[in-house]
Each structure stands twice: as structure tokens, then as C-alpha cells.
Design a protein around this motif. Structure first.
Motif, PDB file in Angstrom:
ATOM      1  N   ALA A 102      35.340 -36.984 -15.803  1.00  0.00           N
ATOM      2  CA  ALA A 102      34.850 -35.614 -16.037  1.00  0.00           C
ATOM      3  C   ALA A 102      34.866 -35.277 -17.523  1.00  0.00           C
ATOM      4  O   ALA A 102      35.817 -35.596 -18.230  1.00  0.00           O
ATOM      5  CB  ALA A 102      35.702 -34.608 -15.269  1.00  0.00           C
ATOM      6  N   GLU A 103      33.815 -34.604 -17.978  1.00  0.00           N
ATOM      7  CA  GLU A 103      33.743 -34.169 -19.373  1.00  0.00           C
ATOM      8  C   GLU A 103      34.744 -33.049 -19.651  1.00  0.00           C
ATOM      9  O   GLU A 103      35.467 -33.076 -20.632  1.00  0.00           O
ATOM     10  CB  GLU A 103      32.317 -33.691 -19.688  1.00  0.00           C
ATOM     11  N   THR A 104      34.742 -32.025 -18.778  1.00  0.00           N
ATOM     12  CA  THR A 104      35.719 -30.945 -18.874  1.00  0.00           C
ATOM     13  C   THR A 104      36.240 -30.624 -17.486  1.00  0.00           C
ATOM     14  O   THR A 104      35.596 -30.908 -16.476  1.00  0.00           O
ATOM     15  CB  THR A 104      35.125 -29.648 -19.493  1.00  0.00           C
ATOM     16  N   PRO A 123      32.918 -43.474  -8.946  1.00  0.00           N
ATOM     17  CA  PRO A 123      31.948 -42.440  -8.567  1.00  0.00           C
ATOM     18  C   PRO A 123      31.766 -41.391  -9.656  1.00  0.00           C
ATOM     19  O   PRO A 123      30.661 -40.891  -9.868  1.00  0.00           O
ATOM     20  CB  PRO A 123      32.548 -41.814  -7.303  1.00  0.00           C
ATOM     21  N   GLY A 124      32.848 -41.082 -10.377  1.00  0.00           N
ATOM     22  CA  GLY A 124      32.750 -40.123 -11.468  1.00  0.00           C
ATOM     23  C   GLY A 124      31.838 -40.621 -12.580  1.00  0.00           C
ATOM     24  O   GLY A 124      31.027 -39.873 -13.131  1.00  0.00           O
ATOM     25  N   ARG A 125      31.941 -41.902 -12.902  1.00  0.00           N
ATOM     26  CA  ARG A 125      31.068 -42.493 -13.927  1.00  0.00           C
ATOM     27  C   ARG A 125      29.613 -42.527 -13.465  1.00  0.00           C
ATOM     28  O   ARG A 125      28.696 -42.332 -14.256  1.00  0.00           O
ATOM     29  CB  ARG A 125      31.544 -43.904 -14.280  1.00  0.00           C
ATOM     30  N   ALA A 138      24.281 -35.677  -4.828  1.00  0.00           N
ATOM     31  CA  ALA A 138      24.493 -35.177  -6.189  1.00  0.00           C
ATOM     32  C   ALA A 138      23.936 -36.154  -7.218  1.00  0.00           C
ATOM     33  O   ALA A 138      23.272 -35.745  -8.184  1.00  0.00           O
ATOM     34  CB  ALA A 138      25.982 -34.937  -6.433  1.00  0.00           C
ATOM     35  N   GLU A 139      24.193 -37.433  -7.017  1.00  0.00           N
ATOM     36  CA  GLU A 139      23.711 -38.433  -7.969  1.00  0.00           C
ATOM     37  C   GLU A 139      22.183 -38.430  -8.054  1.00  0.00           C
ATOM     38  O   GLU A 139      21.608 -38.435  -9.145  1.00  0.00           O
ATOM     39  CB  GLU A 139      24.226 -39.817  -7.552  1.00  0.00           C
TER      40      GLU A 139
END
Length: 199
Positions: free
Chosen positions: A132-134, A104-106, A80-81
Motif C-alpha cells: 500500500a502507498e498510504t 496481491p497488493g503488488r 479491482a485489478e
């Protein structure tokens, strides 16, 4: 699309978002239909459910869907990255079975920003990342008239840059090939004639 959902969906580009709940796959498909180009869908190969691109054909052209099957969540996050950072895909969907930590989220957020791509992590309830943004909770909704299998209730339960909200939506199958129409509708039981239909 109604004015109150339009600022939130499709979610902000160049960011990574999350969806949970039994309707999260439908949310991902409807998001993919709103965007142009190929979509990468990453999932662990050992999952018992199978992603059938033809099953999404009422919403999304199956030819646009690239499926990557990986060994585990570590591999899913790495793929994904890289895909987000590359920038050639407008949407990268990753099904994650374990909690997603802050680091990992960042990393995913930085990759999405670099590539100007949108990321969507499909997570179990409670397994999201603070990065997460949303975050959306998506639930299929029973249509008492039995006419609409695409009816969903979407709750925006986290939003770093705005308000929260909820909507009942359905996919307009007649219009999707030309306009990719997602419609906001009244909740079941609140529609004209609903009392007659259920009474």
C-alpha cells in the motif's frame, strides 16, 4: 483544505491506498467526491451491512456510484485489478475482509499504475498490505455541540513517499455541490466557545 493536508489528500493518483477504522466508509465517500466520474465500489455480497448510495448523497452523487457484489475476496481482488487496469474509472474502492498479502497488493499497484486510476482498499485494522502507498485510520469524532455528523479524525499511519500526520476534518455540506469542500477543523474541545458548550 488546509495546506498541511493538501499534499496528502486526495492521495497520490495511479496508486492503491488503504483505509481502516469505523470512519473508513466516510473517507472513501469524501475521496470519491474529490474525483471526477463514476466510482466502482466492490464488496462481498454476504456482508450483513448494506451499502446504500442514497445514504452518501450529502457527500457524493449516488448516480456516480457503481456497486459490484462479489462472492469472496479472490473475486473482489480480480474485479479491482481489472477495473484499475482499464483506466476508465478514477477511483476503485474494494472492501476486504481478510488480510491482503504482498503479492496481491503488488498486483493492484501495477494495475493502478497501468490504468492511471486510484485504488482504495477498506481493510480491518492489521489486515493491510506492505504494498500500500498510504494507510489511513479513520474515526468518527463526537461533536459536543451535536451539529456535525461528518466530523472525523484521520491518522495517516503509513506513507511510502512522505511524512505521517493527523487531522480533524469535516465535510462542508453547504459547499459540496459546487466545490467538494473538505475542511480541516480544530479538534472538539479546542474550538472557540467549546468550554462554554461543554461546561
Amino acid at each position: 483544505m488546509s495546506a498541511d493536508l493538501a499534499p496528502h489528500f486526495p492521495p497520490r493518483r495511479a496508486r492503491v491506498h488503504e483505509a481502516c477504522g469505523p470512519g473508513m466508509h466516510g473517507f472513501a465517500a469524501m475521496l470519491a467526491a474529490q474525483l471526477e466520474g463514476p466510482v466502482l465500489w466492490i464488496r462481498e455480497y454476504w456482508r450483513p451491512e448494506v451499502l446504500n448510495p442514497l445514504g452518501l448523497s450529502d457527500i457524493l452523487d449516488p448516480a456516480r456510484l457503481l456497486v459490484a457484489q462479489v462472492k469472496d475476496q479472490t473475486d473482489a481482488l480480480a474485479v479491482a485489478e481489472e477495473a484499475l487496469r482499464n483506466g476508465s474509472l478514477k477511483l476503485v474502492v474494494a472492501e476486504l475482509g481478510e488480510p491482503l498479502g504482498l503479492t496481491p497488493g503488488r498486483r493492484l499497484q501495477l494495475a493502478a499504475k497501468d490504468g492511471r486510476s486510484t485504488g482504495l482498499c477498506l481493510i480491518s485494522e492489521g489486515n493491510g498490505s506492505n504494498a500500500a502507498e498510504t494507510r489511513w485510520r479513520c474515526t468518527p469524532t463526537f461533536d459536543p455541540e451535536g451539529l456535525d455528523s461528518t466530523l472525523q479524525h484521520w491518522d495517516l499511519i503509513k506513507n511510502k513517499s512522505g511524512t505521517l500526520g493527523f487531522w480533524h476534518v469535516r465535510w462542508d455540506r453547504e459547499a459540496h455541490r459546487e466545490t467538494h469542500r473538505l475542511r480541516v477543523v480544530s479538534a472538539p474541545g479546542e474550538r472557540p466557545g467549546a468550554a462554554h458548550a461543554t461546561g
